[in-house]
Design an enzyme around this catalytic site. Sequence first.
Site, PDB file in Angstrom:
ATOM      1  N   LYS A   1      18.511  47.137 -44.613  1.00 50.51           N
ATOM      2  CA  LYS A   1      17.771  47.776 -43.512  1.00 50.51           C
ATOM      3  C   LYS A   1      18.572  48.955 -42.971  1.00 50.51           C
ATOM      4  O   LYS A   1      19.806  48.885 -42.878  1.00 50.51           O
ATOM      5  CB  LYS A   1      17.535  46.735 -42.414  1.00 50.51           C
ATOM      6  CG  LYS A   1      16.674  47.212 -41.244  1.00 50.51           C
ATOM      7  CD  LYS A   1      16.431  46.051 -40.267  1.00 50.51           C
ATOM      8  CE  LYS A   1      15.569  46.456 -39.092  1.00 50.51           C
ATOM      9  NZ  LYS A   1      15.337  45.324 -38.153  1.00 50.51           N
TER      10      LYS A   1
ATOM     11  N   SER B   1      10.621  44.353 -37.042  1.00 47.81           N
ATOM     12  CA  SER B   1      10.963  45.704 -37.416  1.00 47.81           C
ATOM     13  C   SER B   1      11.522  45.863 -38.822  1.00 47.81           C
ATOM     14  O   SER B   1      11.601  46.992 -39.318  1.00 47.81           O
ATOM     15  CB  SER B   1      11.971  46.247 -36.406  1.00 47.81           C
ATOM     16  OG  SER B   1      13.168  45.480 -36.448  1.00 47.81           O
TER      17      SER B   1
ATOM     18  N   SER C   1      12.570  40.017 -35.985  1.00 49.37           N
ATOM     19  CA  SER C   1      12.369  41.074 -36.983  1.00 49.37           C
ATOM     20  C   SER C   1      12.717  40.730 -38.414  1.00 49.37           C
ATOM     21  O   SER C   1      12.454  41.531 -39.311  1.00 49.37           O
ATOM     22  CB  SER C   1      13.155  42.313 -36.580  1.00 49.37           C
ATOM     23  OG  SER C   1      12.455  42.972 -35.568  1.00 49.37           O
TER      24      SER C   1
HETATM   25  N1  GLN Z   1       9.367  42.854 -31.877  1.00 48.99           N
HETATM   26  C1  GLN Z   1      10.564  42.619 -31.114  1.00 48.99           C
HETATM   27  C2  GLN Z   1      10.928  43.868 -30.356  1.00 48.99           C
HETATM   28  O1  GLN Z   1      10.252  44.807 -30.489  1.00 48.99           O
HETATM   29  C3  GLN Z   1      11.687  42.169 -31.998  1.00 48.99           C
HETATM   30  C4  GLN Z   1      12.355  43.259 -32.713  1.00 48.99           C
HETATM   31  C5  GLN Z   1      13.568  42.830 -33.467  1.00 48.99           C
HETATM   32  O2  GLN Z   1      13.781  41.646 -33.726  1.00 48.99           O
HETATM   33  N2  GLN Z   1      14.391  43.818 -33.801  1.00 48.99           N
HETATM   34  O3  GLN Z   1      11.869  43.925 -29.638  1.00 48.99           O
END
Ligand code: GLN
Length: 492
Positions: free
Chosen positions: A77, A152, A176
């Site tokens: 990532k 994400s 994410s």
């Molecule tokens: N959807 C969550 C957020 O927007 C989790 C994102 C993540 O785990 N990086 O914060």
Amino acid sequence: MKNKTVREISSGIREKKWSAREVADVYLAEIAERDSRYGCYLTVDPEKVRSQAEAVQRQIEKGEQNSPLAGVPIAVKDNICVKGMRTTCASRILENFISPYDAEAVQRLKEAGMIILGKTNMDEFAMGSTTETSAFGPTKNPWNIGHTPGGSSGGSAAAVSAGLAPVALGSDTGGSVRQPAAFCGLTGWKPTYGSISRYGLVAYASSLDVIGVIGQDIWDCALLWDAMAAWDRKDSTSVPRQRGRLAAFPKDGLSGKRIGIPEEWLKEEADSEMAAAVESAARKMSALGAEVQNIHLPVTAAYGVSAYYLIACAEASSNLARFDGVKYGMRAKEYGDFHEMYRKTRGEGFGTEVKRRLLLGAFVLSAGHYEDYYRKACTARARIRQEFRDIFQNYDLILGPAAPSSAPALGFGLEKPLERYRRDIHTVAANLAGLPAVSLPAGLSKKGLPLGIQLMAAPFGEELLFAAAACYQDAVMKLECPCQRGERDEDV
Ligand code: GLN
């Protein structure tokens, strides 16, 4: 060797069925041919991939490298640093930032002989659940390109699902890794907070962030966790390993285990297909020897999402202050004094969702509002942790959905951030409480999209969780994305 797991690729290399270089070439060719359809990768450097693979192959031949990961490619990532490669966090502000060092987790995988294939697309600074907040365009779900791959870590999940990488690293601050893995029919592993070093992971919300693995099954995830989990003095929240290396998992990993299903997570927070998937998984787990019961998590259900977003935004507003046009990445081209340089750089460099969260974070930390918001969120978090401690007195594992439904269509609720935030209800709890958790494929929706369930354990319960997940996964069919068989992936 297409569609092979990490273990299959690795044993093929050791048995001389193929070389590390041949494996790398297959994946590079697939990426060149098919990634334009999905948009999984932000950076791929074929020359570097080939030379890494040749170097590892030489080590294997000389007998200097015998890790079970040697020669296997991995996608990373784009918020995890790889030396000499761009690390953009899918943001304009870091568009040209080249990392001068490897993240500790990457360093450990390189030592084990893994080949870094490229850097994957994500929501900007990992803020989002659909990979649509990326400054470089969204990633599409290989099961159906009209749908989101989740986020994400959407680029990482889509890459593994489409056969453009055998396995990938993601980061999980509030779901994410687990949610995109679930949307793409894969296994998503979030370790106990602190068990894998965060050194070299670009910080979003430091008290919640962990590096995790998106793989084709739990055994691949366990192999990678084994290579990465270790105390690291460069991360002050890193913790020592509780045990030695993972042995083979017991086949009866679920027998006698007490599993609780939080009623609140099914009743109002999951659609009927998802609720049915969890119920069917519960029946399978009972058949495998577990004792499954309904439980209640009232505090977590009521305050989890709010506490998560207040804490995550507060920490982000502090962490992202470092992007100031001086130390890293881009600087606005035209500006007058220092203040204007700062304002313009951040104004041009960050996207809408990141700005929204930085403003919210600065607000809840400001003198007049700290007590009303940030302090209350921290109190709620402490109560949530206690709620889990109490549950784990009587239960070994918690079972629930990995998300409220299968993957939504691209663009879903784009103008309704609060509705989107609400959809993280099943995943944020594990981050607030620091628990290990895994999402596992659990069949398909009527539309043919993957559904994912989630299992959680008490902190440092990794071995129990791996064994339980392996036992369940052994008993269910693996999902394979139809696009890997050359079948259609259009929106129907
Ligand atoms: N959807 C969550 C957020 O927007 C989790 C994102 C993540 O785990 N990086 O914060």
